[in-house]
Write a protein that holds these residues in place. Sequence first.
Motif, mmCIF file in Angstrom:
data_model
loop_
_atom_site.group_PDB
_atom_site.id
_atom_site.type_symbol
_atom_site.label_atom_id
_atom_site.label_comp_id
_atom_site.label_asym_id
_atom_site.label_seq_id
_atom_site.Cartn_x
_atom_site.Cartn_y
_atom_site.Cartn_z
ATOM 1 N N TYR A 104 -2.760 0.602 -4.112
ATOM 2 C CA TYR A 104 -2.379 -0.619 -3.426
ATOM 3 C C TYR A 104 -2.224 -1.735 -4.458
ATOM 4 N N LEU B 123 -3.898 9.423 7.571
ATOM 5 C CA LEU B 123 -3.284 8.758 6.422
ATOM 6 C C LEU B 123 -4.366 8.414 5.411
ATOM 7 N N TYR C 184 0.833 -1.201 0.000
ATOM 8 C CA TYR C 184 0.000 0.000 0.000
ATOM 9 C C TYR C 184 0.873 1.260 0.000
ATOM 10 N N LYS D 82 -6.404 1.393 -7.655
ATOM 11 C CA LYS D 82 -6.568 2.758 -7.164
ATOM 12 C C LYS D 82 -7.139 2.742 -5.754
ATOM 13 N N GLY D 83 -6.554 3.609 -4.925
ATOM 14 C CA GLY D 83 -7.078 3.789 -3.581
ATOM 15 C C GLY D 83 -8.083 4.927 -3.555
ATOM 16 N N ASP D 84 -8.075 5.682 -2.472
ATOM 17 C CA ASP D 84 -9.070 6.733 -2.291
ATOM 18 C C ASP D 84 -8.690 8.060 -2.954
ATOM 19 N N TYR E 268 0.336 5.307 1.149
ATOM 20 C CA TYR E 268 -0.484 6.305 1.812
ATOM 21 C C TYR E 268 0.261 7.629 1.817
ATOM 22 N N LEU F 232 -5.180 6.550 1.559
ATOM 23 C CA LEU F 232 -4.671 5.518 0.652
ATOM 24 C C LEU F 232 -4.628 6.023 -0.788
#
Lengths: 112, 110
Positions: A48, A43, A33, A57-59, A35, A45
């Motif tokens: 990942y 933190l 991951y 894709k994270g956030d 962050y 994201l």
Amino acid sequence: EAAVTQSPRNKVAVTGGKVTLSCNQTNNHNNMYWYRQDTGHGLRLIHYSYGAGSTEKGDIPDGYKASRPSQENFSLILELATPSQTSVYFCASGGLGGQEQYFGPGTRLTVL
Amino acid sequence: GDKVKQSPSALSLQEGTNSALRCNFSIAATTVQWFLQNPRGSLINLFYLVPGTKENGRLKSAFDSKESYSTLHIRDAQLEDSGTYFCAADSGGSNAKLTFGKGTKLSVKS
């Protein structure tokens, strides 16, 4: 003891330049991951990976790419760095779903 | 709103006293992790919890998935306990994404 390392630890980049942050883990974990940590946000994201060759894709993925060439290595790439990407970046590794995550020491990135 | 809400945001303790930190979740958390970020910036793993409780020295943590909260109790606070405490929730699935709270900044004074 889990071992996650990051390089570089500190980086100063110019606006519009390309930046690559590297992460290595010796835990043989499938998941890795990226962050970022900013004051007031905790933190968040960015990207990942489930294993070599996979990236998700994270956030907050906009402006970032990721690469997972092997089980051990996971890179975060800023193709065109902007001052808003000035932050502290943490890499983590973890086992399959629901398992504990272990964090690297962080990379402080300043984009001028 | 925040999916993981930590309280209080900041706390000052006298050495030797006790306190409790709390996280409330608006997501269906299946596991919870607690971290301490020390003054050097490193994230130290404190607890990894499925529903239930764990204890380690002067620290004790509980996670209630039905009531959607977790607590971290600090007993006999010491100067080295100072730092920022983060909780993070995993809502399940193979990707095990963590959602972090914004942290509780703890200062322990002599």
